[in-house]
Enzyme design. Structure first.
Site, short mmCIF file in Angstrom:
data_model
loop_
_atom_site.label_atom_id
_atom_site.label_comp_id
_atom_site.label_asym_id
_atom_site.label_seq_id
_atom_site.Cartn_x
_atom_site.Cartn_y
_atom_site.Cartn_z
N GLU A 284 1.22 -1.91 0.25
CA GLU A 284 0.37 -0.22 -0.02
C GLU A 284 0.33 1.32 -0.27
O GLU A 284 0.22 2.14 1.14
CB GLU A 284 -0.50 0.31 0.99
CG GLU A 284 -1.77 -1.19 1.59
CD GLU A 284 -2.93 -0.85 2.41
OE1 GLU A 284 -4.34 -0.51 1.89
OE2 GLU A 284 -2.74 -0.88 3.40
N CYS B 58 -10.68 1.11 7.37
CA CYS B 58 -9.64 2.44 7.21
C CYS B 58 -10.55 3.91 5.98
O CYS B 58 -10.98 5.13 7.21
CB CYS B 58 -8.61 2.49 7.17
SG CYS B 58 -8.33 1.79 5.84
O1 FUB Z 1 -3.26 0.20 8.98
C1 FUB Z 1 -3.99 1.20 9.57
C2 FUB Z 1 -4.70 1.09 7.49
O2 FUB Z 1 -5.30 0.17 7.35
C3 FUB Z 1 -3.68 1.86 7.05
O3 FUB Z 1 -3.31 2.92 7.09
C4 FUB Z 1 -4.19 2.00 5.67
O4 FUB Z 1 -2.98 1.48 4.79
C5 FUB Z 1 -5.18 0.24 5.81
O5 FUB Z 1 -4.43 -1.11 5.77
ZN ZN Z 2 -7.67 3.95 3.99
#
Ligand code: FUB
Ligand code: ZN
Length: 715
Positions: free
Chosen positions: A323, A407
């Site tokens: 990510e 999130c």
């Molecule tokens: O790890 C917490 C949140 O979930 C991250 O900020 C997002 O990218 C998702 O992976």
């Molecule tokens: Zn997010």
């Protein structure tokens, strides 16, 4: 007679001044004017903010109810019996983020029912808190299913997200306190922060570790500002300083920007949301402690981001894998990840860079993200969300009401409610006007109250009338941000450029006349004795612009994007006569027009023009002239899933004729290296055949948050 000011001649000396002054810290802090002081009543933001209040917040809370987010708190509090629910140790942050958004929303428009609902959620949060202040429900609930994340006991693993949970708790608590005056959640936050201050730090017996997933740094800075207790600032600084040192022997890694001390970092790497949150937290610490070294490091990292890793949407993070960021200029479109949270984090970071410098280039990036890559994250109806925001789609993307890893929806709810807070800032006797939008605001400059009214159809029209009404006539400097896009500069780096120069002039008139002004750091400064009813006319020419990417961006070669003002456009299949996008090219000289459409997508400015369409006729490929319509990128996918592209070919070679429907498309999982080493997780979105979250089987490493999202799509 209309008198014009020509700013382009000042550009060269202006940019030199900017470079020199960027090295200095401002005398007094620049303060954001709170969103509670700003009432937007425009056609663009006000309806979206209202939809956030009436649809997004209630529907996100409803998803929390349905998906066991509140039950987890009730279980930890011993109020119910059962199993901990959800797949992630950071599920607690979903309610926190929505509480934050709902609190902002309450401050803007009081709603008794919502206020009481928050009381009931906060009652669950506080009941779940352990006696010493600890609060992460999956640990309290001893959820063995999530042990891979958190281990066997508190604070065991750096990626457990316990501190991430705390950070969101503090942000929500401060928002709730400031909006309602109630200390209910603030007390929970303080108790938790006091525990964190005992457990983490450089002292003997303390854990010497950075946060793992930042946000606690920003949260602690807010808690410090709300309570005045310096230990929270010291704690925030500790997490910043501990980053990249590996004092406790944990594995250093780029994923969490934990590969080297921040003071040595120069390239933005790793997980995009972590990066945006970390550097925002560093900016907070730098501003609150007057630390210039950290600010210089941030400037270097920001330069790398803005010149090599920033999407034209203002989104960041090109890769699904991790990510996060790829190497310089890796800005592919179809598989662009651009997580909604990452675009939001980019706004947070740029706002803080502006607050530290008073330089409008940061607001240019902020505005780009705001109008494009952030709000593409939510449907116009307010109840569906994008997690990733690609710049190209074959029709496989569609917003969802919720995600296993949720999130983004919560983040959007808190962000939308706070948008008016990005419009203005004050420093001593200077007022910065950063964003333009019809609104009425009540601002205080050195104890003098002032009403500032903006009348405008921005972002659809570049004419802005500002009416200044101070309670008493007052001498101060009003700084109007000159948007980069109005100065032939889509971004403050050479990553993107307009294909042709616009020579129309920006005009500024005060009470109908040209007034003495200077230009510095991207602002037109007007210093005068402001009196009741003084009127500024700010006219920003808003032609349609073609954007070219730096030639190093391989995916954008031979292509252009379209913009008008701060709004980026895209072609969506539903608007094209043949319902296809990728079979078209738009020659560089094709004329472009714009037209407002009241009854489409809640009212949008459309771009229209003539494209060349490539078609197969038997074995031959033929070219045909067709009309095309482009819509604001942020509004795509509000009429079902279909093809979409931001970057459009300018020549025939790059356009692709639509394949015959008889040619079988094939899933190409193996192209992405998906083999029996990988398995989809339970949070895969099974409602969509092509959307899976994959985890590498077994191994500590895979549980250590190295997971891939593999989008398999038909060619
Ligand atoms: O790890 C917490 C949140 O979930 C991250 O900020 C997002 O990218 C998702 O992976
Ligand atoms: Zn997010």
């Amino acid at each position: 007679m209309k008198i014009r000011i020509f700013f382009s001649t000042l550009l060269l000396s202006g940019s030199l001044i900017t470079t020199v002054l960027a090295q200095k810290q401002p005398k007094a802090p620049i303060q954001q004017v709170s969103f509670t002081q700003v009432q937007m009543n425009d056609q663009f933001w006000a309806p979206r903010i209202e939809t956030n209040r009436t649809v997004s917040i209630p529907s996100a809370f409803n998803e929390c109810e349905k998906n066991g987010r509140f039950d987890n708190f009730a279980l930890a509090a011993g109020l119910i019996k059962g199993e901990h629910k959800g797949d992630f140790p950071f599920d607690d942050t979903d309610p926190y983020k929505i509480i934050e958004g709902a609190s902002y929303s309450l401050a803007a428009k009081y709603d008794k029912k919502l206020d009481q609902y928050l009381d009931s959620v906060i009652h669950l949060n506080s009941s779940a808190q352990e006696a010493d202040g600890y609060l992460t429900t999956c640990v309290t609930n001893k959820c063995t299913r999530l042990e891979g994340w958190w281990g066997k006991s508190r604070w065991e693993k750096i990626n457990s997200h316990e501190l991430y949970n705390s950070g969101h708790l503090y942000e929500a608590a401060v928002a709730h306190f400031q909006s309602t005056g109630k200390r209910t959640l603030l007390n929970v936050a303080i108790k938790n922060a006091d525990l964190v201050c005992k457990v983490f730090g450089p002292g003997e017996g303390q854990i010497h570790r950075p946060s793992g997933h930042p946000i606690i740094e920003m949260g602690l800075a807010k808690l410090y500002k709300a309570t005045g207790d310096k230990k929270y600032l010291t704690m925030a600084k500790y997490f910043v300083e501990e980053t990249g040192r590996g004092t406790d022997g944990h594995r250093l890694n780029e994923y969490s920007q934990d590969h080297m001390p921040i003071l040595k970092q120069a390239e933005i790497k790793g997980h995009a949301v972590r990066a945006g949150y970390l550097y925002s937290g560093v900016a907070d610490v730098a501003a609150l402690t007057g630390d210039t070294a950290y600010f210089h490091a941030l400037t270097r990292i920001w330069d790398n981001m803005a010149s090599k890793k920033l999407y034209i949407t203002g989104g960041i993070g090109s890769r699904a894998q991790g990510e996060g960021f790829g190497p310089d200029y890796e800005l592919h479109n179809h598989t662009a990840y651009c997580e909604t949270c990452a675009a939001i984090s980019n706004v947070y970071w740029n706002q803080r860079m502006f607050l530290a410098t008073g330089d409008s280039k940061y607001i240019d990036v902020l505005e780009r993200a705001l109008y494009n890559g952030v709000i593409s994250g939510v449907s116009l109806s307010g109840d569906k969300f994008f997690y990733d925001n690609p710049l190209e789609s074959m029709g496989q993307h569609e917003r969802q009401a919720w995600f296993g890893c949720a999130c983004c929806p919560g983040n959007i709810t808190r962000f939308m409610a706070s948008v008016p807070g990005y419009m203005y800032a004050v420093q001593e006797n200077t007022l910065f006007v950063n964003l333009y939008s019809q609104s009425i605001s009540n601002i205080e400059i050195q104890k003098n109250k002032l009403e500032l009214k903006q009348t405008s159809e921005y972002p659809w029209d570049g004419k802005v009338i500002l009416t200044v009404t101070p309670t008493k006539a007052k001498k101060f400097t009003l700084k109007l941000r000159m948007p980069g896009w109005a100065e032939n500069s889509p971004v403050p780096t050479d990553l993107y450029a307009y294909a042709e120069k616009n020579n129309e002039n920006v005009q500024v008139l005060v009470n109908g006349k040209v007034s003495k002004s200077t230009k510095e750091k991207g602002y037109i400064s007007i210093k005068r004795l402001w009196k009741k009813g003084d009127r500024i006319e700010f006219l920003l020419p808003m032609p349609v612009r073609r954007v070219k990417a730096n030639d190093n961006v391989v995916d954008d070669r031979g292509k252009m994007a379209f913009e008008r003002g701060p709004v980026l456009y895209c072609l969506e299949a539903v608007d094209q006569t043949d319902k296809h996008v990728f079979n078209k090219f738009i020659p560089e000289n094709a004329p472009l027009n714009y037209e407002f459409k009241n009854d489409l997508l809640n009212g949008v400015m459309l771009l229209k023009g003539t494209a060349q369409q490539i078609e197969k006729e038997g074995d031959a490929v033929v070219q045909k002239e067709v009309p095309f319509t482009a819509i604001p990128y942020s509004t795509w996918n509000n009429r079902g899933a279909n093809e979409m592209a931001v970057w459009l070919p300018v020549k025939a070679e790059i356009a692709r004729p639509t394949p015959d429907s008889t040619i079988a498309s094939s899933a190409i999982a193996n192209v992405y290296g998906v083999n029996d080493q990988w398995e989809p997780t339970s949070s895969s979105d099974v409602s969509k055949p092509y959307h899976y979250w994959w985890l590498k089987k077994g191994t500590e490493e895979s549980l250590d948050y190295v997971f891939d999202k593999i989008v398999i799509y038909c060619l």
